[in-house]
Design an enzyme around this catalytic site. Structure first.
Site, short mmCIF file in Angstrom:
data_model
loop_
_atom_site.label_atom_id
_atom_site.label_comp_id
_atom_site.label_asym_id
_atom_site.label_seq_id
_atom_site.Cartn_x
_atom_site.Cartn_y
_atom_site.Cartn_z
N LYS A 163 0.84 -1.19 0.00
CA LYS A 163 0.00 0.00 0.00
C LYS A 163 0.88 1.25 0.00
O LYS A 163 1.88 1.31 0.72
CB LYS A 163 -0.92 -0.02 1.23
CG LYS A 163 -1.95 1.09 1.29
CD LYS A 163 -2.83 0.90 2.53
CE LYS A 163 -3.91 1.95 2.65
NZ LYS A 163 -4.75 1.73 3.84
N SER A 203 -9.43 1.53 2.97
CA SER A 203 -8.63 2.34 2.07
C SER A 203 -7.59 1.53 1.32
O SER A 203 -7.00 2.02 0.35
CB SER A 203 -7.93 3.44 2.88
OG SER A 203 -7.06 2.90 3.86
N SER A 218 -9.77 -0.71 7.08
CA SER A 218 -9.17 -0.62 5.75
C SER A 218 -8.51 -1.91 5.28
O SER A 218 -8.23 -2.06 4.10
CB SER A 218 -8.13 0.50 5.72
OG SER A 218 -8.74 1.76 5.90
#
Length: 598
Positions: free
Chosen positions: A78, A154, A178
């Site tokens: 990420k 996210s 997330s």
């Protein structure tokens, strides 16, 4: 992906390396080629080039596969976690910087032989559960099953990369869900470790007191392997916590809590509700006793996350940028984070006192149960729905995720199956801090199949199923009895357990039969014009098989169906007379694809 790399599971790749049938360089080349075919999903903020990956490959040349536990295993990161030599942006171009060192968890994985293939898209500054809050030039990350739906956030790109077979596993972050919401929407295991279990050194903070690095994997065993390797001690991380000695596994006969009926919300999604009931049934088959408990203290704690002063931590993390270049943030992101400036010290202490009281109440549940089960989210939304209601729907997705870190629980999101729309839903197992391994062990039993978008393709066949005994019979289903579809309950009610998703031999055609509801397909053997079609195999107690067969209406019946690997399994077949008025739907590639595309 070429046929030389049929799957990305860690054990499979390691075996291929040992056998000499695959090299890390060949794997990287094929992954980059495949990634180019998924540009429309907006997975990457920075996909590594072959030149950027060359140092990792050169290092591996000095080792044998057995010398490194993650030798040549590709993973995605990420883009709020540092990878040396690749930019970190947190999905904000004005924030871009170039780290010289790996984040601690990335360094541990690289040291073990893993290859970081790129930095993945996310909701800007990890603020969101939808996966749509990423500005141009990256844009909203799209669901791996249906791009019209949200990917979840996210950690959107990290989940989609694994689901589409571009990485064996990936790293995300999880402050409020997330690492679990995208897992649910892309049919993956999503591990949210105990707060402080993995170092957050080299991670762009959202809320430092609540941030943790999460893991996306195709099954729980692989998530466990990554957790063990990534959990290195880090003296430079003030938030890391030592693991207590003597972890206690769940008992063979365990009690699992489920919310009271009025505390279960699915936003009108009957498919999600049915799949959650199925998860309850599966846990009962595994030796669990369901106990209905009051989770109102947990839900109240969840509301504190964005209604209380913890938003001030998000403001603190982005203050310099939001004060100097506010236009560099998306309007929705800026609006949420800017609320943090309103919280004062008195508010912070009041909320902390409130949270402590709620935790005292919430923790009483562990006197009644060993583990909790909730839906991961109430439902899933289209990108269009989220665009129309960006804040309210995002908040709704966090109903069962926002409280976990506030209350110091470990959690694992587990695939629950597919609803009638062809999209996956998820359930979540959680327990007190540092019960990560016990949760993963139970998750491995609750959902033992390879997962992700590619989990049902012919080139990703699951491991051989355990041998049946004389008390069970394996049954092949191809239509309304598939997991999550209208007649699946007939299998669950008979204590059938899903063994594998696979394909028929290339000699079948599928027809939508006349009549219904529910609509049903007919599988016909056609040696000349047939194709391979997706099916599921369920294992059922023999004494329940008779009642199951008795309920099958004409022109359907049970016969032997040939699988792609040559096995022949009892399954649904259709008499030719049943094709009168039927529609040939073979071109859709299976019943689930037919009902989704139609």
């Amino acid at each position: 992906m070429t046929d030389s790399i049929p799957r990305l599971d860690i054990p499979f790749l390691l075996d291929a390396y040992r056998a000499g049938t695959l090299t890390p360089g060949k794997l990287v080349d094929d992954l980059l080629e495949r990634a180019a075919r998924y540009q429309d999903r907006n997975i990457w903020i920075h996909l590594a080039t072959r030149q950027e990956l060359a140092p990792y490959l050169e290092r591996l040349a000095g080792y044998q596969p057995d010398e490194l536990p993650l030798y040549g295993i590709p993973f995605a990161v990420k883009d709020n976690i540092d990878v040396a030599g690749m930019p970190t942006t947190a999905a904000c171009e004005a924030f871009r910087y170039h780290p010289e060192e790996h984040a601690t968890v990335v360094g541990a994985l690289v040291e073990a032989g893993a290859i970081p293939v790129g930095k993945t898209n996310l909701d800007q500054f990890a603020t969101g559960l939808v996966g749509t809050r990423s500005p141009d030039p990256w844009g909203a990350c799209r669901n791996s099953f249906n791009p019209d739906y949200i990917s979840g956030g996210s950690s959107s790109g990290s989940a989609v990369a694994v689901a589409l077979g571009l990485a064996s596993f990936s790293l995300g972050t999880d402050t409020a869900g997330s690492g679990r919401v995208p897992a649910a929407f892309n049919n993956l295991i999503g591990l949210k470790p105990t707060l402080g279990r993995l170092s957050v050194q080299g991670v762009v903070p959202a809320c430092q007191t609540l941030d943790c690095v999460s893991v996306f994997a195709r099954d729980a065993d692989q998530a466990q392997r990554i957790l063990a390797i990534a959990a290195v001690p880090d003296e430079n991380d003030p938030w890391q916590r030592p693991v207590p000695v003597g972890g206690i596994p769940l008992p063979a006969r365990f009690r699992f809590g489920i919310p009271q009926p009025e505390q279960l919300t699915f936003d009108g999604d009957e498919g999600a509700a049915a799949l959650f009931r199925q998860s309850i049934d599966h846990l009962k088959l595994l030796g669990g006793e369901p106990v209905t408990v009051d989770i109102e203290p947990m839900l109240s704690a969840a509301r504190l996350l964005y209604e209380g002063p913890w938003v001030a931590e998000r403001y603190l993390a982005t203050r310099n940028l939001i004060e100097s270049q506010p236009e560099s943030l998306l309007e929705v992101t800026r609006g949420i984070i800017s609320q943090g400036i309103q919280a004062g010290a008195v508010d912070a202490f009041a909320a902390r006192y409130r949270l402590q009281a709620l935790k005292k109440q919430a923790d009483r549940v562990w006197q009644q149960v060993d583990v909790m089960l909730t839906p991961t989210t109430p439902t899933i939304y289209t990108r269009e729905q989220v665009e129309a209601e960006p804040v309210s729907l995002n908040s709704r997705l966090g109903t069962y995720t926002n409280f976990m870190n506030l209350l110091d629980y470990a959690a694992v999101a587990v695939p629950a199956g597919f609803a009638g729309d062809g999209l996956p839903r998820g359930s979540t197992l959680f327990a007190p801090a540092f019960q990560d391994e016990a949760l993963l062990a139970l998750a491995a039993r609750l959902h033992p199949l390879a997962t992700g978008r590619t989990g049902a393709l012919p080139d990703t066949l699951n491991s051989p199923a355990p041998a049946a005994d004389t008390r069970t019979i394996d049954v092949l289903v191809c239509g309304a009895h598939l997991a999550g579809l209208p007649l699946n309950h007939q299998l669950i009610e008979r204590q059938a357990v899903l063994l594998e998703a696979t394909h028929t031999a290339s000699c079948y055609r599928m027809y939508r039969l006349a009549g219904g509801p529910p609509e049903r397909p007919g599988l016909i053997r056609d040696q000349e014009c047939g194709v391979a079609l997706p099916v599921e195999i369920w294992r059922m107690p023999t004494d329940r098989f008779g009642s199951f067969v008795a309920g099958i209406p004409e022109p359907l019946g049970i016969g032997k169906v040939e699988l792609a690997d040559g096995r022949r399994v009892c399954g649904f077949i259709c008499e030719p007379i049943g094709l009168a008025g039927a529609e040939d739907v073979t071109e859709y590639g299976g019943w689930r694809s037919f009902i989704t595309q139609r």
